[in-house]
Design a protein around this motif. Structure first.
Motif, short mmCIF file in Angstrom:
data_model
loop_
_atom_site.label_atom_id
_atom_site.label_comp_id
_atom_site.label_asym_id
_atom_site.label_seq_id
_atom_site.Cartn_x
_atom_site.Cartn_y
_atom_site.Cartn_z
N ARG A 45 0.86 -1.18 0.00
CA ARG A 45 0.00 0.00 0.00
C ARG A 45 0.90 1.24 0.00
NH1 ARG A 45 -2.21 -2.87 4.17
NH2 ARG A 45 -1.44 -1.29 5.62
N ARG A 46 0.34 2.38 -0.40
CA ARG A 46 1.14 3.59 -0.56
C ARG A 46 1.98 3.92 0.68
NH1 ARG A 46 -0.65 8.30 -4.47
NH2 ARG A 46 -0.25 6.47 -5.76
N GLU A 47 1.38 3.76 1.86
CA GLU A 47 2.08 4.16 3.09
C GLU A 47 3.14 3.16 3.52
OE1 GLU A 47 -1.06 3.42 2.70
OE2 GLU A 47 -1.83 2.15 4.31
N GLU A 48 3.25 2.05 2.79
CA GLU A 48 4.23 1.03 3.18
C GLU A 48 5.59 1.18 2.49
OE1 GLU A 48 1.69 -2.90 4.28
OE2 GLU A 48 1.57 -2.32 2.18
N PHE A 49 5.62 2.00 1.44
CA PHE A 49 6.88 2.10 0.68
C PHE A 49 8.01 2.64 1.55
CE2 PHE A 49 3.87 1.60 -2.72
CZ PHE A 49 4.57 1.02 -3.76
N GLU A 50 7.75 3.74 2.24
CA GLU A 50 8.83 4.35 3.02
C GLU A 50 9.32 3.43 4.13
OE1 GLU A 50 8.22 8.40 4.35
OE2 GLU A 50 9.96 8.31 5.68
N PRO A 51 8.44 2.82 4.93
CA PRO A 51 8.94 1.89 5.96
C PRO A 51 9.77 0.74 5.39
CG PRO A 51 6.64 2.45 6.40
CD PRO A 51 6.99 3.06 5.08
N VAL A 52 9.36 0.22 4.23
CA VAL A 52 10.13 -0.87 3.60
C VAL A 52 11.54 -0.38 3.29
CG1 VAL A 52 10.38 -2.18 1.45
CG2 VAL A 52 8.20 -2.21 2.69
N LEU A 53 11.62 0.82 2.72
CA LEU A 53 12.92 1.37 2.34
C LEU A 53 13.78 1.65 3.58
CD1 LEU A 53 14.20 2.05 -0.39
CD2 LEU A 53 13.40 4.40 -0.09
N LEU A 54 13.16 2.24 4.60
CA LEU A 54 13.90 2.56 5.82
C LEU A 54 14.42 1.28 6.48
CD1 LEU A 54 11.68 5.39 7.35
CD2 LEU A 54 14.04 5.61 6.51
N ASP A 55 13.62 0.25 6.44
CA ASP A 55 14.03 -1.01 7.05
C ASP A 55 15.24 -1.61 6.31
OD1 ASP A 55 13.74 -3.27 8.78
OD2 ASP A 55 12.93 -4.36 7.05
N LEU A 56 15.17 -1.59 4.97
CA LEU A 56 16.26 -2.19 4.19
C LEU A 56 17.54 -1.36 4.26
CD1 LEU A 56 14.22 -3.38 1.06
CD2 LEU A 56 15.22 -4.83 2.84
N LEU A 57 17.38 -0.04 4.51
CA LEU A 57 18.54 0.87 4.49
C LEU A 57 18.94 1.31 5.89
CD1 LEU A 57 17.55 3.14 1.44
CD2 LEU A 57 19.12 1.19 1.46
N ARG A 58 18.48 0.61 6.93
CA ARG A 58 18.65 1.14 8.29
C ARG A 58 20.11 1.39 8.67
NH1 ARG A 58 16.49 -3.89 8.51
NH2 ARG A 58 17.86 -5.53 9.27
N ASP A 59 21.04 0.61 8.11
CA ASP A 59 22.45 0.83 8.45
C ASP A 59 23.14 1.84 7.52
OD1 ASP A 59 22.16 -1.09 10.42
OD2 ASP A 59 22.73 -2.72 9.05
N ASP A 60 22.38 2.31 6.55
CA ASP A 60 23.00 3.16 5.53
C ASP A 60 22.64 4.64 5.66
OD1 ASP A 60 24.24 1.02 4.22
OD2 ASP A 60 22.36 0.50 3.23
N LEU A 61 21.69 4.96 6.53
CA LEU A 61 21.25 6.36 6.61
C LEU A 61 22.34 7.19 7.28
CD1 LEU A 61 17.53 5.91 7.67
CD2 LEU A 61 18.44 6.43 5.40
N PRO A 62 22.55 8.40 6.76
CA PRO A 62 23.57 9.27 7.36
C PRO A 62 23.09 9.85 8.69
CG PRO A 62 22.44 10.43 5.60
CD PRO A 62 21.85 9.05 5.64
N GLY A 63 24.03 10.26 9.54
CA GLY A 63 23.67 10.89 10.81
C GLY A 63 23.07 12.27 10.59
N ALA A 64 23.52 12.93 9.55
CA ALA A 64 22.97 14.25 9.20
C ALA A 64 22.83 14.30 7.69
CB ALA A 64 23.90 15.35 9.69
N GLY A 65 21.95 15.15 7.21
CA GLY A 65 21.76 15.26 5.76
C GLY A 65 20.91 14.12 5.22
N CYS A 66 20.88 14.03 3.89
CA CYS A 66 19.97 13.12 3.20
C CYS A 66 20.71 12.08 2.39
CB CYS A 66 19.16 13.92 2.17
SG CYS A 66 17.67 14.58 2.82
N LEU A 67 20.12 10.89 2.31
CA LEU A 67 20.60 9.86 1.38
C LEU A 67 19.74 9.94 0.11
CD1 LEU A 67 22.46 7.37 0.94
CD2 LEU A 67 20.63 5.97 1.95
N ASP A 68 20.38 10.19 -1.00
CA ASP A 68 19.65 10.24 -2.27
C ASP A 68 19.26 8.83 -2.70
OD1 ASP A 68 19.46 12.99 -3.16
OD2 ASP A 68 21.66 12.95 -3.32
N VAL A 69 17.98 8.66 -3.05
CA VAL A 69 17.50 7.39 -3.59
C VAL A 69 16.88 7.70 -4.95
CG1 VAL A 69 15.93 5.45 -3.29
CG2 VAL A 69 17.01 6.50 -1.28
N ILE A 70 17.40 7.05 -5.99
CA ILE A 70 16.84 7.27 -7.33
C ILE A 70 16.19 5.97 -7.79
CG2 ILE A 70 17.35 7.94 -9.70
CD1 ILE A 70 19.68 9.57 -8.66
N CYS A 71 14.89 6.06 -8.04
CA CYS A 71 14.08 4.88 -8.36
C CYS A 71 13.63 4.90 -9.81
CB CYS A 71 12.74 4.91 -7.61
SG CYS A 71 12.81 4.50 -5.89
#
Lengths: 307, 307
Positions: A45-71
């Protein structure tokens, strides 16, 4: 550079109907790691995309700033995460400047979905393949010919002067799955395996006489009942009948053109064999490699634009 | 004679894949009552057939002796109650003397399943339609032409001199259901309704150019996305594309022949319309009436043989 524990500079994402593939990328375009998931657009469902991505990338997110994701892919469809526009052919494969920015809850994500392509008449659409074509054109910018992209919905795409001129979609892969798994034919069709002889004979039948497709399908069932037709031969014939019918319908795309089949070995090989029988020598390039190349081009353009 | 509470002398049964229809009959062939059930062959294990029948006929079993039950259809298939033989064409529709006697637990039932028909080359089979053809030949014994029997698996049957000469099966009904209900097209296809204009246009396309079938299917999806194609028009076009492709494949059966379409109004009407567009005026007869007529003939032969 290929240490999976290095933090990526950006994420390349191929988010299709039935799969999600993420590549952890560095600034120079090298792959640090790859994540495969079955959380395709069709399961979310629409609201599930972000949680799925955050879960798969949990070790990759920066402490500050943004991680670019190009889909690229069906995440940009009406039933997906956010509807990305379609660019209308004829046009060059659309780039990052036409991408749709997705609003996220997390401040650590900056997600962009690349546009698809539309053709007004005859009506047709694609999402994902345009990025593979962009990737292909990076290595062969002067290509003038047709790219065949087999899959659930096979696309035949006429490319010239760096632009997609026109394209047509065939539901051959989906028809094969429905007939092999859900129709009365399922009782006599193997779940895997391919015999080239029966495949080639079946291609030859429908490519020259597409009207026999409707007539020959039930024959597979009747031959199983009456003559013990081998299930692998039945599978090969079903595939050949459908691909032959597709080639009959796609004739204006492959006749007398330079053809590239973009896909992984099994299915791309079947299309190359079928084309070979028509006297057409097609080249093959890997689909995944082209997806990544197209997403890499989009990232470079993004960084270029930020400078 | 039509009092539903009269005890029947015998039972006529049409036991197909998805339905079971029983007629409570008197000795003279009049219908005393009718029972419809969704306990088709596809829903039953072998040991369930007899209990289903006993349950539906519980008020009809005699105190002594046997109730004759004469069945046609998929109950006689390998996955059915008892495998009935296939008679090989060319032959007259097989009768009660070739029926398979089913062993039952109950002493109050005497069950016979009528044979189907087989064609060795091109391989083809039917179960149920042969009884409808027998019924039709009772009223028109000198018919020389082709009977089209639309349904999940449409049959085209060449009949001459009281025999089935040859036949071919088309999976058009099953393909329609798979594409309309289970493919990507389902998002834009109405669950009912038929517009004759889009239907006829689609028939005309594929009957003359069967190679466009593969190309035109995804167009229904793309037109829905890009141009808001009406779902009833989409349903009508899908039906027309598939029936047109069937007519292209069945051309040797209908070209220059006397054609009877045997079926109920909706689907038989669609086939008649499609044939009409080719300049072929087909007659229509009711399928259920012919099934009953064929089962009645089998009962008469059974009683004749017992005398």
């Amino acid at each position: 550079m290929t240490d999976a524990r290095m933090r990526p500079d950006w994420i390349a994402a191929d988010w299709g109907t039935s799969h999600l593939r993420l590549w952890r990328m560095d600034r120079a375009g090298a792959v640090l790691g790859r994540i495969d998931s079955d959380r395709g657009m069709g399961t979310l469902r629409r609201e599930e995309f972000e949680p799925v991505l955050l879960d798969l990338l949990r070790d990759d997110l920066p402490g500050a700033g943004c991680l670019d994701v190009i889909c690229c892919g069906m995440a940009g469809s009406r039933q997906g995460w956010a509807e990305a526009r379609y660019a209308a052919v004829p046009c060059a494969p659309p780039g990052i400047r036409q991408a749709t920015r997705v609003a996220t809850q997390s401040e650590r994500l900056s997600v962009r979905i690349l546009p698809g392509l539309r053709q007004n008449a005859p009506a047709d659409v694609m999402r994902g393949e345009e990025t593979q074509i962009a990737g292909f054109l990076r290595t062969e910018p002067d290509f003038d010919g047709v790219i065949c992209l087999p899959g659930t919905h096979c696309k035949w795409v006429h490319v010239s002067a760096g632009e997609v001129v026109s394209f047509r979609t065939f539901m051959t892969g989906e028809m094969f799955a429905l007939l092999a798994d859900r129709s009365v034919l399922r009782h006599g069709i193997a779940s895997a395996g391919m015999d080239e002889g029966p495949f080639s004979d079946a291609v030859a039948r429908t490519v020259s006489q597409p009207e026999v497709l409707a007539r020959d399908l039930f024959t597979l069932r009747a031959e199983a009942l009456l003559h013990g037709l081998d299930p692998v031969a039945a599978r090969s014939r079903l595939s050949g009948l459908l691909i032959g019918a597709e080639l009959a319908g796609a004739r204006p795309y492959w006749l007398g053109r330079d053809i590239v089949v973009m896909g992984e070995s099994g299915i791309a090989g079947a299309y190359r064999t079928a084309l070979d029988l028509q006297g057409v020598r097609a080249r093959q390039v890997g689909a995944e490699e082209m997806t990544l190349s197209g997403l890499r081009a989009a990232y470079e353009d993004l960084k270029e634009g930020e400078r």
